[in-house]
Design a protein around this motif. Structure first.
Motif, short mmCIF file in Angstrom:
data_model
loop_
_atom_site.label_atom_id
_atom_site.label_comp_id
_atom_site.label_asym_id
_atom_site.label_seq_id
_atom_site.Cartn_x
_atom_site.Cartn_y
_atom_site.Cartn_z
N VAL A 31 1.51 7.04 -6.49
CA VAL A 31 0.51 8.15 -6.50
C VAL A 31 1.31 9.36 -6.38
CG1 VAL A 31 -1.71 9.12 -5.82
CG2 VAL A 31 -1.22 6.66 -6.18
N GLU A 32 1.88 9.56 -5.50
CA GLU A 32 2.47 10.85 -5.01
C GLU A 32 3.66 11.39 -6.24
OE1 GLU A 32 3.64 10.98 -1.00
OE2 GLU A 32 5.01 12.51 -1.49
N LEU B 179 0.64 14.51 -16.08
CA LEU B 179 -0.60 13.95 -16.51
C LEU B 179 -0.67 12.62 -17.20
CD1 LEU B 179 -3.24 15.61 -16.01
CD2 LEU B 179 -3.18 16.20 -18.52
N GLN C 68 -0.04 9.96 -15.01
CA GLN C 68 -1.23 9.86 -14.10
C GLN C 68 -2.33 8.97 -14.69
OE1 GLN C 68 -3.20 13.53 -12.85
NE2 GLN C 68 -1.90 13.81 -11.39
N GLN C 69 -2.46 9.25 -15.94
CA GLN C 69 -3.31 8.52 -16.72
C GLN C 69 -3.11 6.99 -17.05
OE1 GLN C 69 -3.54 10.90 -20.61
NE2 GLN C 69 -5.19 12.04 -19.82
N MET D 105 2.17 1.66 -3.36
CA MET D 105 1.11 2.58 -4.24
C MET D 105 0.95 4.10 -3.99
SD MET D 105 0.38 0.60 -6.63
CE MET D 105 -0.73 1.63 -7.28
N GLU D 106 0.91 4.32 -2.65
CA GLU D 106 0.98 5.66 -2.35
C GLU D 106 1.82 6.65 -2.65
OE1 GLU D 106 0.43 5.77 1.98
OE2 GLU D 106 -1.48 5.03 1.87
N LEU E 243 -10.77 12.93 -16.54
CA LEU E 243 -9.73 13.54 -15.68
C LEU E 243 -10.27 13.42 -14.30
CD1 LEU E 243 -8.26 16.79 -17.44
CD2 LEU E 243 -7.04 14.58 -16.78
N GLN F 2 0.86 -1.39 -0.07
CA GLN F 2 0.03 0.04 -0.08
C GLN F 2 0.93 1.09 0.18
OE1 GLN F 2 -3.52 1.02 2.34
NE2 GLN F 2 -3.70 -1.28 2.71
N ILE G 290 -9.88 7.94 -9.01
CA ILE G 290 -9.49 6.72 -8.47
C ILE G 290 -8.06 6.66 -7.90
CG2 ILE G 290 -8.20 4.78 -10.04
CD1 ILE G 290 -10.57 4.74 -11.89
N LEU G 291 -7.39 7.72 -8.27
CA LEU G 291 -5.93 7.98 -7.79
C LEU G 291 -6.07 8.21 -6.28
CD1 LEU G 291 -4.05 9.95 -10.41
CD2 LEU G 291 -3.62 7.40 -9.69
N VAL H 228 3.62 10.36 -9.51
CA VAL H 228 3.06 10.79 -10.81
C VAL H 228 2.21 12.20 -10.55
CG1 VAL H 228 2.84 8.57 -11.71
CG2 VAL H 228 0.86 9.46 -10.37
N PHE I 15 -5.29 5.73 -3.22
CA PHE I 15 -4.04 5.65 -2.57
C PHE I 15 -3.49 6.83 -2.18
CE2 PHE I 15 -4.64 1.46 -4.76
CZ PHE I 15 -4.31 0.77 -3.69
N SER I 16 -4.14 8.02 -2.07
CA SER I 16 -3.58 9.11 -1.65
C SER I 16 -3.27 9.16 0.02
CB SER I 16 -4.50 10.11 -1.61
OG SER I 16 -5.53 9.92 -0.97
N ASN I 17 -1.98 9.59 0.26
CA ASN I 17 -1.56 9.54 1.61
C ASN I 17 -2.27 10.76 2.46
OD1 ASN I 17 -0.04 8.69 3.95
ND2 ASN I 17 2.01 9.44 3.02
N ASN J 57 -12.34 11.51 -13.19
CA ASN J 57 -12.33 9.83 -12.74
C ASN J 57 -11.14 9.43 -12.37
OD1 ASN J 57 -14.11 7.69 -12.35
ND2 ASN J 57 -13.27 6.85 -14.29
N ASN J 58 -10.06 9.71 -13.19
CA ASN J 58 -8.70 9.60 -12.98
C ASN J 58 -8.32 10.00 -11.44
OD1 ASN J 58 -8.32 8.48 -15.35
ND2 ASN J 58 -7.06 9.96 -16.13
N LEU K 167 -1.28 5.35 -14.93
CA LEU K 167 -1.44 4.77 -13.56
C LEU K 167 -2.85 4.51 -13.24
CD1 LEU K 167 -0.07 3.70 -11.01
CD2 LEU K 167 -0.46 5.86 -10.03
N ALA K 168 -3.95 5.65 -13.52
CA ALA K 168 -5.28 5.50 -13.39
C ALA K 168 -5.82 4.14 -14.09
CB ALA K 168 -5.70 6.56 -13.64
#
Lengths: 190, 365
Positions: free
Chosen positions: A113-114, A120, A123-124, A109-110, B4, A106, B10-11, A116, B14-16, B6-7, A126-127
């Motif tokens: 996300v941080e 953009l 981000q896409q 993954m965090e 966008l 986890q 979803i992200l 990316v 896993f946000s901290n 939606n992206n 990964l999304a």
């Protein structure tokens, strides 16, 4: 000095406390979580000998201070929770804290996300990967995750919808998240 | 656009998100958070057992009452310990700084003391360097041992005549016994002893003068330098040392200069005194320059000595002859026998007091 330290993240404070033996940083970290420690320990106070607040909390702080110098701490909240549980179990032996595999996945993954967040395109990508992993999850977990994260529903709303308790709802969400992280990390390794 | 959003949503999985802070905890329990804030808190609660457990405990009223005072006392306890530590740190830091300062000062003073000591030693060495040749010269003047080398002998021979001259000029009434211009016999003890003793008294003045004006300010200093009164009550019982062939004798010098001045009566001398002053000054300058050259000669700096002797050899009178003689000696020391011979010949040709010595040196060459 204290004001400057309070603006630092947990990671930075831990690093200062370990490398520079900065006890002020250690104190700021403890203070940051003190209210949670107090709350979690409340049911175990005055239950027997040595469980008065004057004994429990200083002992807990000492234990945390000792383990801070020796252990790897990726997440301060997990480490504090583990130490409180160890103290409540009254194990004299210092049970070292190791983050679980799920927790590590986890966290990875965090971090991704941080990382990316400023790109953009990434981000896409990964999304899309996350959406794919979400599709692989069981229907209930998928439903809970979508409702909670995409539709911004609260625990109580979700629990009411499925007639679960809040705890159960949280548990399902937690498991779904862990599975998703595991899927994503395994995809990466493959 | 919806893609966008939606992206982003979803992200968000896993946000901290940080743990609940001191304010958020009761506000969440009371339902006083905004929707966004509440959603963020719940996102965090999915993962954080610590916060979720705390909330679960605090939802029970009996613990809720205890929570507030305990939380504040715990915070104070931690802050007090931090404060104590920070004060100890501050004191330690201050002490460390002070120690650094002190050690720096100690180093500085040690270095300064060493530098001063070294400077002092250097100065003393320099002083003794300049003092020793002159004192040696004086000693040689009094003793004049038979085995002495040429240079000290020569200096002794030069130093003395001026003394006699000065003596004569200062004591005009004193009767001078010797009147013959011819070179005096070697066994004339009295003037030699007197002169030698006087020179022994003088060294501080001469040495200082030599030291200070070793290069350029020779003439100036000499004119300004006070002529120290000479000690006459010095021991006179020292016999005159036997003279060498090459060195001009002290007795000779005493005869060389003072004699022409001695014959005229004291009255006349007094009348002529103002006229003689410039001449005496130039003689004393020559004497000083000659002494300076001698110092170089004694120190072994032959080139410097030669240049100074050369400069002096142009001057008329006794010092011209003496410096020519010394020049010849220097050349001989350097192994330039041709030049030395020429110089000795010039001295012989001058037919002065050094003629015999020059002739003898020529014969030896």
């Amino acid at each position: 000095m204290l004001q400057q330290l309070t603006n630092l993240s947990d990671k930075e404070l831990i690093s200062r406390a370990r490398k520079l033996k900065d006890q002020e940083a250690e104190g700021v970290l403890m203070e940051r979580y003190s209210h949670l420690m107090v709350a979690v320990c409340l049911p175990y106070l005055n239950n027997g000998p040595g469980t008065s607040p004057e004994e429990v909390y200083p002992r807990l702080l000492q234990r945390l201070s000792a383990s801070l110098r020796t252990q790897t701490i990726p997440k301060a909240n997990e480490w504090i929770y583990h130490t409180i549980r160890a103290q409540q179990a009254q194990t004299e032996k210092n049970n070292p804290f190791f983050p679980s595999t799920e927790s590590r996945e986890q966290q990875q993954m965090e971090n991704k996300v941080e990382k990316v967040a400023t790109n953009l395109k990434e981000q896409q990508v990964l999304a899309a990967a996350m959406e794919e992993a979400l599709g692989k999850l069981p229907a209930e977990e998928k439903y809970f995750l979508k409702e909670f994260y995409l539709n911004n529903k609260t625990f109580t709303e979700l629990a009411a919808g499925k007639k679960y308790t809040v705890e159960k709802t949280r548990q399902i969400l937690q498991q779904a998240k862990q599975k998703m992280a595991s899927l994503l990390m395994n995809e990466t390794y493959e | 656009m919806s893609n966008l959003e939606n992206n982003e949503k979803i992200l968000k999985i896993f946000s901290n998100i940080r743990c609940l802070n001191r304010d958020q905890l009761p506000r969440y329990l009371d339902g006083r958070l905004t929707d966004v804030e509440k959603h963020l808190v719940e996102q965090h609660l999915v993962d954080c057992d610590l916060c979720f457990d705390a909330l679960q405990v605090l939802q029970q009223p009996q613990y809720r009452e205890k929570y507030q005072p305990l939380a504040s006392s715990m915070q104070q306890f931690i802050r007090a310990s931090i404060k104590r530590i920070s004060q100890v740190h501050k004191v330690e830091r201050y002490q460390r700084q002070e120690q650094k300062k002190e050690s720096f000062l100690i180093y500085f003073w040690v270095v300064a003391a060493i530098a001063i000591g070294a400077g002092g030693i250097y100065l003393v060495q320099q002083q003794s360097k300049f003092k020793t040749p002159v004192s040696k010269a004086i000693a040689s003047n009094t003793e004049l041992p038979a085995t002495q080398s040429e240079t000290p002998r020569v200096q002794a021979a030069i130093v003395t005549p001026v003394r006699t001259e000065n003596e004569v000029s200062r004591k005009p009434a004193e009767p001078v016994t010797t009147t013959t211009p011819a070179p005096a016999p070697p066994d004339m003890p009295k003037p030699v002893v007197k002169d030698s003793v006087k020179t022994k008294v003088k060294p501080p003045a001469t040495a200082a003068a030599v030291k200070d004006s070793i290069r350029d300010s020779a003439r100036k200093q000499l004119t300004a330098a006070p002529k120290s009164p000479e000690v006459k009550d010095a021991p006179k019982d020292k016999p005159a040392t036997p003279e060498q062939k090459d060195t001009p004798t002290v007795a000779k010098k005493t005869e060389d200069k003072p004699e022409p001045k001695a014959p005229p009566p004291p009255k006349k001398e007094k009348e002529d005194a103002p006229e003689k002053k410039p001449a005496a000054e130039s003689t004393s300058t020559d004497e000083f320059l000659y002494k300076a050259a001698m110092v170089y000669h004694q120190q072994g700096d032959l080139n410097e000595a030669i240049s100074r002797y050369k400069h002096l050899s142009e001057s008329p009178g006794k010092y011209g002859e003496l410096s020519r003689y010394q020049l010849a000696v220097c050349y001989r020391s350097k192994g330039q026998t041709g030049k030395a011979r020429r110089m000795f010949k010039e001295v012989v040709r001058m037919n002065g007091s050094m003629k015999d010595k020059a002739q003898a040196a020529l014969d030896n060459l």
